[in-house]
Design an enzyme around this catalytic site. Structure first.
Site, PDB file in Angstrom:
ATOM      1  CG  ASP A   1     -13.363   1.000   1.816  1.00 30.92           C
ATOM      2  OD1 ASP A   1     -12.586   1.430   2.716  1.00 30.92           O
ATOM      3  OD2 ASP A   1     -14.596   1.208   1.824  1.00 30.92           O
ATOM      4  CG  LEU A   2     -16.780  -4.155   3.203  1.00 30.66           C
ATOM      5  CD1 LEU A   2     -17.391  -4.626   4.515  1.00 30.66           C
ATOM      6  CD2 LEU A   2     -17.072  -5.166   2.101  1.00 30.66           C
TER       7      LEU A   2
ATOM      8  CG  ASP B   1     -15.483   0.078   5.227  1.00 35.49           C
ATOM      9  OD1 ASP B   1     -14.409   0.747   5.398  1.00 35.49           O
ATOM     10  OD2 ASP B   1     -16.453   0.475   4.618  1.00 35.49           O
TER      11      ASP B   1
HETATM   12  N1  GTP Z   1     -19.275  -1.490  12.851  1.00 34.67           N
HETATM   13  C1  GTP Z   1     -18.103  -0.967  12.681  1.00 34.67           C
HETATM   14  N2  GTP Z   1     -17.975   0.151  12.002  1.00 34.67           N
HETATM   15  C2  GTP Z   1     -16.753   0.672  11.744  1.00 34.67           C
HETATM   16  C3  GTP Z   1     -15.627   0.054  12.205  1.00 34.67           C
HETATM   17  N3  GTP Z   1     -14.540   0.781  11.809  1.00 34.67           N
HETATM   18  C4  GTP Z   1     -15.036   1.835  11.119  1.00 34.67           C
HETATM   19  N4  GTP Z   1     -16.376   1.771  11.046  1.00 34.67           N
HETATM   20  C5  GTP Z   1     -17.248   2.618  10.421  1.00 34.67           C
HETATM   21  O1  GTP Z   1     -17.233   2.274   9.069  1.00 34.67           O
HETATM   22  C6  GTP Z   1     -17.578   3.400   8.296  1.00 34.67           C
HETATM   23  C7  GTP Z   1     -16.604   3.578   7.183  1.00 34.67           C
HETATM   24  O2  GTP Z   1     -16.850   4.650   6.603  1.00 34.67           O
HETATM   25  P1  GTP Z   1     -16.976   4.718   5.067  1.00 34.67           P
HETATM   26  O3  GTP Z   1     -15.946   3.912   4.419  1.00 34.67           O
HETATM   27  O4  GTP Z   1     -17.147   6.147   4.649  1.00 34.67           O
HETATM   28  O5  GTP Z   1     -18.400   4.030   4.850  1.00 34.67           O
HETATM   29  P2  GTP Z   1     -19.051   3.706   3.409  1.00 34.67           P
HETATM   30  O6  GTP Z   1     -20.482   3.862   3.718  1.00 34.67           O
HETATM   31  O7  GTP Z   1     -18.625   2.337   3.068  1.00 34.67           O
HETATM   32  O8  GTP Z   1     -18.529   4.729   2.399  1.00 34.67           O
HETATM   33  P3  GTP Z   1     -17.491   4.435   1.230  1.00 34.67           P
HETATM   34  O9  GTP Z   1     -16.465   3.596   1.670  1.00 34.67           O
HETATM   35  O10 GTP Z   1     -17.007   5.815   0.879  1.00 34.67           O
HETATM   36  O11 GTP Z   1     -18.293   3.827   0.190  1.00 34.67           O
HETATM   37  C8  GTP Z   1     -17.561   4.568   9.278  1.00 34.67           C
HETATM   38  O12 GTP Z   1     -18.908   4.952   9.588  1.00 34.67           O
HETATM   39  C9  GTP Z   1     -16.929   4.051  10.479  1.00 34.67           C
HETATM   40  O13 GTP Z   1     -17.424   4.647  11.636  1.00 34.67           O
HETATM   41  C10 GTP Z   1     -15.741  -1.126  12.954  1.00 34.67           C
HETATM   42  O14 GTP Z   1     -14.802  -1.734  13.376  1.00 34.67           O
HETATM   43  N5  GTP Z   1     -16.990  -1.600  13.119  1.00 34.67           N
END
Ligand code: GTP
Length: 778
Positions: A648-649, A691
């Site tokens: 996970d990013l 992500d």
């Molecule tokens: N651009 C884009 N954003 C997405 C997509 N799917 C989900 N997201 C967003 O990706 C983010 C994932 O959330 P998180 O995993 O909490 O983001 P993070 O900042 O990496 O936090 P941690 O994983 O907890 O470190 C959310 O804001 C979603 O809205 C997509 O297909 N494209």
């Protein structure tokens, strides 16, 4: 009867008949000749007798005329003494006249019985002898025709027969008396009684005639040969005689005739007109005339008969001599005839045998013709059909009488009738062979397609004699042809591509759709095999399997990728069938295909949608599951390890928030590409969503090998990304679990990875953790 007797009879009978006929003919001819001879012989005699009668009358006439010229008759001296009561002057008055008249009447060579002097008014002056005057029954004679005629002509007039003033039938000679002054002062009349006229035609005067008659101008009998005996009592009657009728018609002075009386007796004779206008008829019995000529007739007839008999006898002798020769010749002829008859008998036997053979041959051909499987007909010079064989009649269920002429046309289908008849007549006129098809009604009412083949035929002299034709029921062939035509039409117009190969797989035909789909023209395809379409997309084994299935099961159906003439790949749904030929061996192969490239692409898109992530083109969760199962199975089979890494990013949300969702997308895509570039072909990276990614690392010999890959992926994640001209950095946190070390169930393994990744996140991100059961329990 012998031949000789026959010939003699043949000559004798006609000779006898001829003699009899000549006898009769000569008799008739001689009778005719005798009549003509008699007629010519007696014509002059008739005229001579007539002249005698006329002479005697002339004598009476002359005597009276002489008396009239005497002085006693130059005047009437006692007219004033006439007394009607005594019918004239008294007997003693004007005695000079009576003396003269006494002398006149006393003469022997005349026929005048009474004399009279009449006044111009017709009254009697005197009649002489006086006793006759006194007994007169009629005093005035002015109404008498002869008196008026004499007064008018002032000349002598002889009357026709009259009833005299004394009541006796007579004729009168009237001589007008003219004085010196030229005045008619009296008439001197001499009365000749009819009995006196009969004396002129007495038997002695008319010999050799049998009978004579004198007829006056009025047709009254005034004297006849038998009247002499009757004296004055001659009957004054109308005479109807054939000679008078003939004379009246011809106008001749002398006429001859032969006639029959009612009694049956035949007469011949003459009529001759006298100067006085009277007619003398002289006649003779025919039999008496013929009796005179009988001897001559018999002599002539006998002579002719002798000549005929002589001629016949000579002929008979000649005939007998000829007969002998004939008999000799006859014998030769008989011998020749016997020989001829023998030869004729032999020839007849030969001929009979030939005829029998010919009859048998005819019977054979007729039987063949009648029962030949084809329906046979014949037409004559008038184009009308006059023969149909038994096969035809059986087919039609009608009699010959119904079919001949125009009858058969009734059986032709109404839609074909006009064409059929007009084509037939046109070819007949041109004496041209023809072949045509039409529908003909069978006995069950069903119309059958008939092929009718006709051609002119000629007699032994080469003269055109009509047409012969044979008809065949070609309904099945016709239906097949129609079917074929339909098939051909379907073949041509089908939207599916169709190719037909022979038993060796060589293309023998393709349809238009084949060309449309593949780009190969018919000419390109013929002679080739379907291999020209092979794209290399399927393996040779695949094709071999297809052919094997067709050969074994008769057909094969499936999708196949081929290549067009222009090199373009296309997908087709192909049905390949074996078409049986004769003796159940495959004759042809038929391939029917439709272009399903679009369908395939659509299908591919759907499949991709189902198994791949649209954004990154990485396998999605569903495909990951499949792969995970497969990888577990493979690892179990190969006894190798499988590492499952959940990544996970970190900080991705902030990217999204700062640069927008689209930039976030680009980052995700960039990361995916970087990861794919690191992983092996046999490894898998899938995007679960957002992500979050899962990496499957197959065939790991040990765990370190897997960890190294995960580190490289995390390094790639950390490399900066250029978004909207700015460099952006994220990192990744990963949790790793290993099969079979950490579990065998996919869900369990994923959950373990998730737990490990959770720990990495919790420990500060940008790191990875191996699943640790002890820590997971915390
Ligand atoms: N651009 C884009 N954003 C997405 C997509 N799917 C989900 N997201 C967003 O990706 C983010 C994932 O959330 P998180 O995993 O909490 O983001 P993070 O900042 O990496 O936090 P941690 O994983 O907890 O470190 C959310 O804001 C979603 O809205 C997509 O297909 N494209």
């Amino acid at each position: 009867m012998t031949r000789k007797q026959k010939i003699m009879f043949a000559f004798a009978m006609p000779a006898l008949v001829a003699v009899a006929a000549v006898w009769l003919l000569v008799g008739r001819w001689h009778e005719q000749l005798a009549i003509e001879r008699w007629s010519s012989d007696h014509r002059a005699l008739v005229e001579s007798i007539a002249r005698v009668i006329e002479q005697e009358l002339a004598n009476d006439d002359e005597l009276l005329a002489f008396t009239a010229r005497l002085p006693e008759f130059s005047s009437l001296s006692a007219v004033d003494r006439v007394r009607p009561a005594i019918n004239g002057i008294p007997g003693d008055v004007d005695v000079g006249k009576r003396r003269v008249l006494d002398a006149l009447l006393a003469g022997a060579n005349h026929h005048i019985a009474v004399a009279a002097v009449l006044l111009p008014n017709g009254d009697h002056y005197l009649a002489h002898p006086y006793k006759v005057q006194r007994s007169l029954r009629k005093y005035n004679l002015a109404d008498r025709a002869y008196f008026r005629e004499a007064t008018r002509t002032r000349s002598r007039t002889v009357s026709d027969s009259i009833i005299g003033a004394d009541g006796i039938p007579a004729v009168v000679i009237d001589i007008p008396l003219i004085n010196r002054e030229g005045e008619l002062f009296a008439h001197l009349a001499g009365v000749v009684p009819l009995g006196h006229l009969s004396k002129m035609v007495g038997q002695a005067q008319i010999a050799p005639f049998d009978h004579a008659m004198l007829v006056d101008g009025q047709g009254l009998l005034i004297g006849h040969s038998l009247g002499e005996a009757a004296g004055d009592a001659v009957e004054r009657r109308k005479v109807a005689h054939p000679l008078l009728e003939k004379m009246r018609i011809s106008g001749q002075r002398t006429e001859f005739a032969v006639w029959s009386e009612a009694s049956g007796s035949e007469w011949l004779g003459f009529a001759h007109r006298l100067d006085s206008g009277w007619t003398l008829i002289l006649s003779r019995r025919l039999d008496e005339v013929m009796a005179e000529y009988a001897t001559a007739t018999r002599q002539i007839t006998a002579l002719v008969a002798v000549i005929l008999l002589l001629t016949g006898s000579i002929g008979l002798i000649i005939a007998i001599r000829v007969t002998r020769r004939w008999e000799a010749a006859d014998q030769e002829l008989l011998a020749a005839r016997d020989g001829l008859e023998k030869r004729v008998a032999e020839r007849t036997a030969d001929l009979t045998e030939s005829q029998e053979k010919l009859r048998q041959s005819n019977d054979f051909y007729l039987t063949v013709l009648e029962h030949f499987p084809a329906m046979i007909w014949r037409s004559g010079l008038d184009a009308r059909c006059d023969y149909f064989n038994a096969t035809w009649l059986e087919f039609r269920g009608r009699s010959l009488a119904q079919e001949v002429g125009e009858g058969w046309v009734e059986g032709v289908h109404p839609d074909d009738r006009e064409r059929c008849v007009s084509d037939y007549l046109r070819d007949f006129e041109a004496r041209r062979a023809f072949s045509m098809e039409y529908r003909l009604q069978r006995r069950d009412g069903q119309y059958r397609w008939i092929l009718d083949v006709g051609r002119p035929f000629f007699d032994l002299d080469g003269q055109f004699a009509g047409y012969l034709g044979a008809c065949f029921d070609v309904s099945e062939r016709h239906d097949a042809a129609e079917q074929l035509s339909l098939t051909a039409s379907v073949f041509s117009h089908a939207r599916e591509g169709i190719l037909i190969t022979d038993a060796e797989g060589i293309i023998v035909d393709v349809n238009a759709a084949f060309t449309t789909i593949t780009g190969y023209s018919r000419a390109d395809a013929l002679g080739q095999t379907p291999a020209i379409l092979m794209a290399g997309h399927q393996s040779q084994e695949c094709y071999d399997a297809m052919w094997a299935t067709v050969k074994q099961n008769g057909d094969w159906q499936g999708d196949i990728w081929n290549r067009k003439k222009n090199g373009e790949l296309y997908a087709e749904l192909l049905t390949f069938s074996a078409v049986p030929g004769e003796d159940d061996r495959t004759g042809h192969y038929l391939g029917i295909f439709s272009d399903i490239t679009l369908h395939k692409e659509h299908e591919k898109r759907l499949e991709k949608l189902a198994h791949f992530d649209l954004l990154t083109d990485l396998p999605n969760r569903a495909l990951l599951n499949d792969r995970l199962h497969m990888s577990i199975a493979a690892a179990r089979r190969k006894e190798t390890r499988l590492a499952i890494c959940l990544l996970d990013l970190d900080g991705f949300k902030a990217v999204n928030d700062r640069f927008g969702h689209a930039c976030g997308d680009r980052l995700l895509v960039e990361f995916a590409q970087r990861a794919v570039a690191i992983l092996r072909e046999s490894d898998t990276i899938a995007r679960l969503g957002g992500d979050e990614f899962v990496i499957l690392l197959n065939d790991l010999i040990d765990i370190e090998q897997g960890l190294e890959v995960v580190e490289r992926v995390l390094d790639a994640a950390r490399r900066s990304y250029e978004l909207d001209g700015e460099l952006v950095g994220v990192s990744g946190s990963a949790g790793i679990t290993v099969f079979p070390d950490d579990g065998a169930d996919p869900e369990v393994l994923l959950r373990h990875a998730d737990q490990a990744m959770y720990l990495a996140k919790r420990e500060g991100c940008n790191r990875y953790f191996l699943f640790d059961p002890l820590r997971a329990a915390e």
